[in-house]
Motif scaffolding. Structure first.
Motif, PDB file in Angstrom:
ATOM      1  N   GLN A   1     118.968  31.774  74.686  1.00 50.69           N
ATOM      2  CA  GLN A   1     119.711  32.304  75.830  1.00 50.69           C
ATOM      3  C   GLN A   1     120.911  33.124  75.379  1.00 50.69           C
ATOM      4  O   GLN A   1     121.200  34.185  75.924  1.00 50.69           O
ATOM      5  CB  GLN A   1     120.166  31.146  76.720  1.00 50.69           C
ATOM      6  N   GLU A   2     121.603  32.640  74.377  1.00 47.20           N
ATOM      7  CA  GLU A   2     122.800  33.315  73.865  1.00 47.20           C
ATOM      8  C   GLU A   2     122.465  34.401  72.833  1.00 47.20           C
ATOM      9  O   GLU A   2     123.369  35.010  72.274  1.00 47.20           O
ATOM     10  CB  GLU A   2     123.747  32.283  73.232  1.00 47.20           C
ATOM     11  N   GLU A   3     121.158  34.601  72.586  1.00 44.02           N
ATOM     12  CA  GLU A   3     120.670  35.589  71.614  1.00 44.02           C
ATOM     13  C   GLU A   3     121.286  35.381  70.228  1.00 44.02           C
ATOM     14  O   GLU A   3     121.743  36.310  69.583  1.00 44.02           O
ATOM     15  CB  GLU A   3     120.887  37.007  72.130  1.00 44.02           C
ATOM     16  N   ARG A   4     121.277  34.128  69.779  1.00 46.63           N
ATOM     17  CA  ARG A   4     121.850  33.765  68.476  1.00 46.63           C
ATOM     18  C   ARG A   4     120.796  33.505  67.409  1.00 46.63           C
ATOM     19  O   ARG A   4     121.134  33.163  66.292  1.00 46.63           O
ATOM     20  CB  ARG A   4     122.731  32.518  68.613  1.00 46.63           C
ATOM     21  N   HIS A   5     119.514  33.617  67.774  1.00 45.01           N
ATOM     22  CA  HIS A   5     118.462  33.448  66.770  1.00 45.01           C
ATOM     23  C   HIS A   5     118.487  34.638  65.816  1.00 45.01           C
ATOM     24  O   HIS A   5     118.879  35.736  66.185  1.00 45.01           O
ATOM     25  CB  HIS A   5     117.075  33.360  67.432  1.00 45.01           C
ATOM     26  N   VAL A   6     118.032  34.428  64.607  1.00 45.84           N
ATOM     27  CA  VAL A   6     117.970  35.493  63.621  1.00 45.84           C
ATOM     28  C   VAL A   6     116.913  36.497  64.071  1.00 45.84           C
ATOM     29  O   VAL A   6     115.802  36.125  64.438  1.00 45.84           O
ATOM     30  CB  VAL A   6     117.600  34.932  62.226  1.00 45.84           C
ATOM     31  N   ARG A   7     117.287  37.752  64.074  1.00 45.28           N
ATOM     32  CA  ARG A   7     116.360  38.822  64.464  1.00 45.28           C
ATOM     33  C   ARG A   7     116.391  39.901  63.395  1.00 45.28           C
ATOM     34  O   ARG A   7     117.455  40.258  62.901  1.00 45.28           O
ATOM     35  CB  ARG A   7     116.780  39.441  65.789  1.00 45.28           C
ATOM     36  N   VAL A   8     115.227  40.401  63.066  1.00 45.01           N
ATOM     37  CA  VAL A   8     115.138  41.533  62.150  1.00 45.01           C
ATOM     38  C   VAL A   8     114.531  42.668  62.964  1.00 45.01           C
ATOM     39  O   VAL A   8     113.317  42.772  63.094  1.00 45.01           O
ATOM     40  CB  VAL A   8     114.276  41.205  60.911  1.00 45.01           C
TER      41      VAL A   8
ATOM     42  N   LEU B   1     112.300  25.938  75.568  1.00 42.91           N
ATOM     43  CA  LEU B   1     112.168  27.270  74.968  1.00 42.91           C
ATOM     44  C   LEU B   1     111.228  28.140  75.800  1.00 42.91           C
ATOM     45  O   LEU B   1     111.492  29.329  76.010  1.00 42.91           O
ATOM     46  CB  LEU B   1     111.634  27.163  73.544  1.00 42.91           C
ATOM     47  N   PHE B   2     110.110  27.567  76.271  1.00 46.05           N
ATOM     48  CA  PHE B   2     109.167  28.300  77.107  1.00 46.05           C
ATOM     49  C   PHE B   2     109.861  28.793  78.373  1.00 46.05           C
ATOM     50  O   PHE B   2     109.756  29.964  78.735  1.00 46.05           O
ATOM     51  CB  PHE B   2     107.965  27.414  77.456  1.00 46.05           C
ATOM     52  N   LEU B   3     110.581  27.891  79.035  1.00 39.05           N
ATOM     53  CA  LEU B   3     111.300  28.272  80.257  1.00 39.05           C
ATOM     54  C   LEU B   3     112.338  29.346  79.973  1.00 39.05           C
ATOM     55  O   LEU B   3     112.492  30.299  80.748  1.00 39.05           O
ATOM     56  CB  LEU B   3     111.959  27.047  80.894  1.00 39.05           C
ATOM     57  N   GLN B   4     113.049  29.223  78.860  1.00 41.01           N
ATOM     58  CA  GLN B   4     114.055  30.226  78.527  1.00 41.01           C
ATOM     59  C   GLN B   4     113.397  31.558  78.208  1.00 41.01           C
ATOM     60  O   GLN B   4     113.951  32.608  78.525  1.00 41.01           O
ATOM     61  CB  GLN B   4     114.929  29.766  77.362  1.00 41.01           C
ATOM     62  N   GLY B   5     112.207  31.532  77.625  1.00 40.01           N
ATOM     63  CA  GLY B   5     111.462  32.767  77.386  1.00 40.01           C
ATOM     64  C   GLY B   5     111.140  33.474  78.688  1.00 40.01           C
ATOM     65  O   GLY B   5     111.250  34.704  78.789  1.00 40.01           O
TER      66      GLY B   5
END
Length: 166
Positions: free
Chosen positions: A67-74, A146-150
């Motif tokens: 939700q906070e977009e804190r996952h690692v993204r490349v 996670l599914f719901l947040q997706g």
């Protein structure tokens, strides 16, 4: 209140609760260090309890992190593309990879937990023995969140102006 706002509120609350798990986790580790180095009496249960608490914190906090977009993204290549194409790629990612995988992991995690419950499975890496389902239950809960947040993230991509499906 719209669907994505409702999901966000649930995951924000659970995310804050999962952050609070850090307190007992820290306390048991400090207790172990104290017992081991000051009293020369290491515990037999802290290792198991600490990984159980960490697993709960990690699995329950995942949806809030998304939700906070804190996952690692490349996304070096994607970010140079036009905004409309970026959104299309992100929506495709959610529908082709993210949502199906989180749904499968939640479903299989539930089966995994149910088997442990029915069999009376116990876990231990030390002399401390505890029911396996008590830790495994966080797998389906975490992946369901996670599914719901997706779903909420897809809604936000499609309706960026703050409007939401009611």
């Amino acid at each position: 209140m719209g669907i994505s706002n409702f999901i966000d509120k649930i995951n924000k609350f659970i995310g804050y609760l999962s952050a609070l798990v850090c307190i007992p986790l820290t306390l048991v580790i400090v207790f172990e260090i104290s017992m081991r180095y000051f009293f020369n009496k290491p515990t037999e249960w802290v290792y198991d309890v600490s990984w159980m608490l960490f697993a709960a914190m990690f699995l329950l906090g995942g949806a809030y992190t998304l939700q906070e977009e804190r996952h690692v993204r490349v996304d070096i290549i994607v970010r140079v593309l036009p905004l409309k194409l970026q959104k299309t790629i992100e929506i495709l990612f959610y529908f082709i990879l993210f949502l199906p995988m989180t749904l499968v992991l939640a479903w299989k995690g539930f089966d995994f937990t149910l088997v442990a419950w029915r069999a009376g499975e116990m876990l231990s890496t030390t002399l401390f023995v505890f029911p396996a389902w008590a830790t495994k239950i966080f797998i389906p809960i975490g992946f369901s969140l996670l599914f719901l947040q997706g779903i909420a993230q897809v809604i936000k991509i499609i309706r960026p102006s703050g409007e939401d499906v009611k």
